[in-house]
Structures are given as C-alpha cells and as structure tokens.
Design a protein around this motif. Structure first.
Motif: not given
Length: 442
Positions: A85-88, A280, A330-331, A333-335, A338, A376
C-alpha cells in the motif's frame, strides 16, 4: 555184555534247524515294516497337528493384529498477498502509525528520538489516576471538591500561558467530569488539581507516573509534570502509539476523548481541542502544543469487511496545527485502503485424503471457513496437519489447518467426510504382509 541205548530223535526231525531260522527272519521283517508304518502315520499326524496349530495361531494373529495406520496426502493452499500500500507520509517531524491487533507499526519516520509531547502527557495522567481510582464505563466515579487552592493553580497556569479550563471554589465534579475538563480543552490546571487529589501532590504523582511507565514497558517516555507544560515531558513515536492503544482499552478514557464537547456544572461548555475529530474516521485522542510545535496522538476507526480496524498514530513537530491536520488526514486516507479482508479458507474444502490398502477412501475437509484482515502486502499462509488414521467415523477430527497472517493465527478443524472401517476377516487373512508391517520388531 553191555547195552547201549541210542538217544531219541527230536520231534523236528533232521531239518528243523533251517526252518526255525527262516521263521525268525520273516517276523523281524514284519516288525520293521510295522515300525515304518507307525513312523509314517505318526509323522503325518504330527504334521497335520502342527499345521492345525500353526493355522490357528495365524488366524488368531491375523484377526487380532491392528490394521496399519494410513497417512494422509495433504494439499496446502498457496499463500495470498496483496500489493504493498502506498502511503502519503509527512515531510516533517517524527511520526508512527499502527493498528490495534497488528504487531509493531505500519509506518514510522526514520528518526525515532524522544521529543517533547506537551499535553499528550495528560493521557498518562488520566491512565495513572484511573489506575489508582477506577471508574466503570458510564459512571462518574468519586467526587472531587475544588477549593481556593485550585483557583490559584488556574491563575498560575494563565500566567505561564498554559491552556486552562474555568474552576470555582466550592464546586464539586466527579472524577469523570474532572477528566473531561482536563482532556477536552486541555486544562493544565485540572491536570494538576486531579494529580494533587489522587496522590497528595504533583511531585508524588510524577513519581507514580514514571513507575507506571516502567511497569508497562514505556522505556522511552519520561513524565516531568501532570499537565505536559514542561519540555522535559518526552516520548518516542513508537511509545506513544502503544500509549494510545492502551488508552483506548480504558472505557472511561476512550469515551471522553471521542466527545466533541460537554457541559460541566460550574465550568460551562468545554470543547475538544482535537479539530480532526469526526473527520477521516478520527475519534480521539489528544492534542499537544508547545511554543515551537503542534502534536497529535490520534485514533481512527475503519470498517473492513465484517470487522472494524482501529488505527492509532502520532505526529510530532508540525509548525502549526493546520499543517498537522492536513498531514494526518492525508496519511489516514492512504492508510485506510491498505486493509483487506482475505478469505483464507472456505468451509468444506478437501485438504487431506486417506486411501487404505483395503479400499476405503475418505477426505479431511475444513469444518469452518476462516477470514483475516491484513495490512498492505502481509502474506496469508495456510499450513495443514493431518494425523495417521487406522479406523475412524465420518465427522471425526483428524487434523487442523492453521491460517497465519502477521500476528494473527486461526485454527480450523479438519473432519472426515466418510468413515474408514476395519477391513474385515478376509482381508486380514489374505494380507499377511500388510499386517506384519504393524508388528514391533524383535
């Protein structure tokens, strides 16, 4: 004149001697013949008897010997893994993010040095006080009477430019209400007043707090006061993630930090300083602000399949709270995307097969399905163990399939779909080699 008398002849006559010899030879021959016949007859009888005894023994052994155990041929499912999973990730300060029930952290900054945590120290204050004075979920707990001394503490915090909540001499709040006044608006004065009430003095509280930290394995956290005002209150991001997870297991504390605002008697309305609350997925935990940095220990809940995953993280060292909120949003929303629910096993899947020498065939099937939530690219692996079987009924448990994903382990019983019966007398009598294999050597 003398007279001589001749001896009388014998009755046998002159040839009787030869006839006697011939008669004796015939008798001896007959006796030898009888002996030979007896030997043959008794030998035959002995052989028959031996065969009969041997046969009885063989039959007895064949019918009484355990049948050989049958080993299973197993089928192991291939591991399953999602792409990473890509993370911000933030480009400042120090951070770490983990999830309840998952080992370690999901992501963390390279630097993990102890940093000032400011009012995040109030989470320690709440945990240590609740440890000494437990409060059940939904209960108020013991009452705390506020006096002129508490008003003096209020003005002292104002003078030091610390965050405060109103207090009036002669008022009384429950411990839960007092913790709300401490945690939601981050009232430094209430942190000190509660510590004085629980331990007699702030110094005694500090001693108890550091002992509590050591007892719970927070080796990289130091508490210098109850409010977090001192820059000597420090911790690493990894310790703070664990602290946040522990805080969420305390029902009274978890309920407080999830509130947007409360009305307190004699105090008025106090609002939560955590402006990410309610967005969030965020439902806690505590802000911390120094003269130079904005910090937040946060939690967020996400539905994943039939489960809920609770993420706990911290960011330290943002320039402003606006920058901090943007980075955490942002973190998170990217987690959240995953996490995956993976069906590792379906119910009724054949994972082992038994085939006996006497023709019985049975499969060992999963009694239940198994699903796991993974983060992930964490692989989901299945191992299969099936015991050797002699005879067994349909439905008997003969093994287990174990699902492993990170720290998670699920065991699923394996059950026979058909019986494995005794082969019966005929197979036993006609398969001496198979039975001999089950006998001990010697």
């Amino acid at each position: 004149m003398s007279h001589q008398i001749a001896p009388a002849p014998t009755a046998a006559g002159p040839d009787s001697s030869g006839s006697a010899h011939r008669g004796s030879g015939a008798d001896a021959e007959r006796r030898r013949m009888y002996r030979r016949r007896r030997l043959v007859v008794f030998g035959a009888l002995a052989l028959v008897l031996a065969l009969l005894i041997g046969g009885v023994t063989y039959v007895s052994n064949a019918l009484g010997t355990p049948v050989p155990a049958v080993a299973a041929a197993t089928t192991v499912p291939a591991p399953v893994a999602q792409p990473p999973q890509p993370l911000a990730l933030p480009g400042f300060g120090e951070y770490a993010v983990g999830a309840v029930g998952f080992d370690g952290v999901l992501a963390a900054s390279e630097a993990q040095a102890p940093m000032p945590i400011a009012s995040i120290a109030k989470v320690v204050t709440a945990l240590v006080v609740l440890g000494a004075h437990p409060v059940a979920a939904g209960e108020g707990g013991p009452a705390i009477a506020y006096t002129d001394a508490d008003v003096d503490i209020y003005w002292d915090m104002v003078a030091q430019n610390g965050s405060v909540a109103p207090v009036a001499a002669g008022t009384s709040l429950s411990l839960t209400q007092s913790l709300e006044a401490m945690l939601l608006p981050s009232g430094n004065n209430y942190a000190i007043s509660i510590a004085n009430w629980a331990f007699g003095s702030e110094g005694a509280y500090v001693e108890a707090a550091n002992a509590w930290l050591a007892e719970h394995g927070f080796t990289e956290t130091t508490i210098a006061d109850a409010s977090g005002l001192s820059l000597a209150n420090v911790a690493t991001p990894g310790d703070l993630v664990r602290l946040g997870q522990l805080a969420l297991t305390e029902p009274a504390l978890a309920g407080i930090v999830a509130q947007q605002a409360v009305d307190l008697p004699g105090v008025g309305r106090v609002e939560n300083s955590n402006k990410l609350l309610g967005s969030h997925g965020v439902d806690g935990i505590k802000t911390g602000t120094t003269d130079d940095a904005a910090n937040l220990l946060f939690s967020a809940d996400y539905a994943v399949g039939d489960s809920t995953v609770t993420v706990v993280g911290v960011m330290l060292g943002a320039d402003t709270h606006a920058q901090l909120r943007e980075a955490i949003a942002a973190l998170l929303d990217s987690v959240a995307p995953g996490f995956h629910e993976v069906t590792a096993l379906e119910a009724g899947v054949d994972l082992a097969r038994y085939s006996t020498a006497w023709g019985d065939v049975a499969s060992a099937r999963t009694a239940d399905g198994a699903s796991v939530v993974v983060w992930s690219d964490t692989p989901v692996e299945v191992s299969v163990e099936a015991e050797p079987v002699t005879t067994a009924d349909a439905g008997a448990q003969v093994g287990v399939a174990t699902v492993r994903a990170g720290a998670q382990t699920i065991e699923v019983p394996l059950e026979l779909d058909a019986p494995i019966d005794d082969p019966g007398a005929w197979w036993r009598l006609t398969n001496p080699g198979a039975l001999a294999a089950t006998q001990p050597a010697g």
